[in-house]
Design a protein around this motif. Structure first.
Motif, PDB file in Angstrom:
ATOM      1  N   VAL A 143      -5.823   2.172  11.318  1.00 31.50           N
ATOM      2  CA  VAL A 143      -5.764   1.160  10.797  1.00 31.50           C
ATOM      3  C   VAL A 143      -4.232   1.099   9.701  1.00 31.50           C
ATOM      4  CG1 VAL A 143      -6.757  -1.380  10.012  1.00 31.50           C
ATOM      5  CG2 VAL A 143      -7.415  -0.623  11.936  1.00 31.50           C
ATOM      6  N   LEU A 144      -5.072   1.861   8.844  1.00 27.37           N
ATOM      7  CA  LEU A 144      -4.271   2.118   7.668  1.00 27.37           C
ATOM      8  C   LEU A 144      -3.089   2.446   8.055  1.00 27.37           C
ATOM      9  CD1 LEU A 144      -3.941   1.593   4.782  1.00 27.37           C
ATOM     10  CD2 LEU A 144      -5.625   4.631   4.451  1.00 27.37           C
ATOM     11  N   ALA A 145      -2.693   3.403   8.985  1.00 27.76           N
ATOM     12  CA  ALA A 145      -1.599   4.415   9.131  1.00 27.76           C
ATOM     13  C   ALA A 145      -0.837   3.145   9.826  1.00 27.76           C
ATOM     14  CB  ALA A 145      -1.923   5.528   9.981  1.00 27.76           C
ATOM     15  N   GLY A 146      -1.784   2.389  10.813  1.00 26.68           N
ATOM     16  CA  GLY A 146      -0.470   1.250  11.368  1.00 26.68           C
ATOM     17  C   GLY A 146       0.145   0.190  10.556  1.00 26.68           C
ATOM     18  N   ILE A 147      -0.685   0.300   9.347  1.00 27.15           N
ATOM     19  CA  ILE A 147      -0.237  -1.142   8.515  1.00 27.15           C
ATOM     20  C   ILE A 147       0.632  -0.661   7.862  1.00 27.15           C
ATOM     21  CG2 ILE A 147      -0.800  -1.955   6.271  1.00 27.15           C
ATOM     22  CD1 ILE A 147      -4.278  -1.897   6.854  1.00 27.15           C
ATOM     23  N   MET A 148       0.566   0.322   6.945  1.00 26.11           N
ATOM     24  CA  MET A 148       1.861   1.589   6.463  1.00 26.11           C
ATOM     25  C   MET A 148       3.312   1.420   7.808  1.00 26.11           C
ATOM     26  SD  MET A 148       1.330   2.440   3.427  1.00 26.11           S
ATOM     27  CE  MET A 148       2.320   3.791   2.997  1.00 26.11           C
TER      28      MET A 148
ATOM     29  N   ALA B 220      -4.396  -3.200  13.413  1.00 26.97           N
ATOM     30  CA  ALA B 220      -3.090  -3.369  12.004  1.00 26.97           C
ATOM     31  C   ALA B 220      -1.883  -3.562  11.477  1.00 26.97           C
ATOM     32  CB  ALA B 220      -2.112  -1.654  12.120  1.00 26.97           C
ATOM     33  N   SER B 221      -1.011  -4.038  13.262  1.00 31.73           N
ATOM     34  CA  SER B 221       0.151  -4.901  13.537  1.00 31.73           C
ATOM     35  C   SER B 221      -0.506  -6.526  13.282  1.00 31.73           C
ATOM     36  CB  SER B 221       0.631  -5.498  15.076  1.00 31.73           C
ATOM     37  OG  SER B 221       1.196  -6.066  15.731  1.00 31.73           O
TER      38      SER B 221
END
Length: 264
Positions: A71-76, A216-217
């Motif tokens: 999720v964190l990597a997706g937000i970034m 994340a999206s």
């Protein structure tokens, strides 16, 4: 209904019908209606993430740390994509780039001979394709999760498509052309859903990853794209209205979850 039928139906609803609803809305709606719809969409997105998608992602992965990192990597990743994708293009550093605000309050006179419109279409097509993948991943994990995810995507697609449609008109497109191109772009949702269905069936281990990216999206769209626009309208009455509409969006997801769970 089979999983494939659910994916096709949800992708169609999330794509073509969202565009048609947004087009009707763009013709008839007052700007204040769009703002209210955005508040409701924020609640639906956050409700879907925290009441449905993340719990399923954590459960399916069996490793909360890995899912949280996804999720964190997706937000970034979505932050970087938004910086790079040209559909957020603006000629002046000081102008607002959010579609709805730019459309109702633009600082450019006349149209730009289609440049912004073409960039909107490229970015929207990619976005729709990703939505289709996320819908398919959700349905492959659980039908109830798929319905909730599709509902959240449809809810936030309508105000976005209103903004895109009006920007196309500002860019010099006729109403018929703007509608036709938006419908063509929406077909990418179905394409993404079908490709993901056939690919992910043989790669079940990737489903938690896509659920994490879906979360994340939606978090990024709600927090980075939509909520800042609400802060441009201040005042007690407006704030209370926004909070109530966000709460209504969350409640819609909660009620839908209970109803779908009861009758599934």
């Amino acid at each position: 209904m089979t999983i494939l039928t659910w994916i096709i139906a949800a992708s169609f609803l999330g794509g073509a019908l969202s565009v048609l609803a947004a087009s009707v809305f763009a013709y008839a709606a007052k700007p204040s209606w769009v703002g209210r719809l955005v508040s409701y969409a924020i609640g639906a997105l956050l409700g879907a993430v925290f009441l449905e998608i993340l719990p399923h992602a954590f459960e399916a992965s069996g490793n909360p740390h890995t899912t949280a990192a996804t999720v964190l990597a997706g937000i970034m990743g979505f932050f970087v994509l938004e910086k790079l994708v040209l559909w957020r293009h603006c000629h002046h550093e000081t102008c607002e780039t959010h579609g709805l605000e730019q459309t109702h309050n633009h600082r450019h006179d006349g149209h730009d001979h289609g440049r912004s419109g073409m960039m909107i279409l490229v970015g929207d097509t990619f976005h729709n394709f990703v939505d289709g993948i996320l819908i398919a991943a959700a349905f492959l994990a659980d039908v109830q999760l798929g319905i909730i995810t599709a509902l959240a995507i449809i809810t936030h697609e309508i105000p976005q498509e209103v903004g895109d449609f009006l920007i196309l008109l500002h860019s010099g497109y006729s109403k018929a052309r703007a509608l036709a191109y938006n419908l063509l772009s929406s077909a990418a949702t179905l394409l993404g859903g079908l490709l993901a269905y056939y690919a992910l069936q043989s790669m079940q281990s990737l489903i938690p990853v896509f659920l994490g990216l879906a979360a994340a999206s939606m978090i990024y769209v709600a927090v980075a794209d939509l909520i800042p626009g609400l802060h441009k309208r201040v005042g007690l009455v407006v704030t209370v209205e926004q909070v109530l509409l966000i709460g209504a969006g969350i409640a819609t997801i909660a009620v839908t979850e209970m109803l779908v769970g009861k009758y599934a």
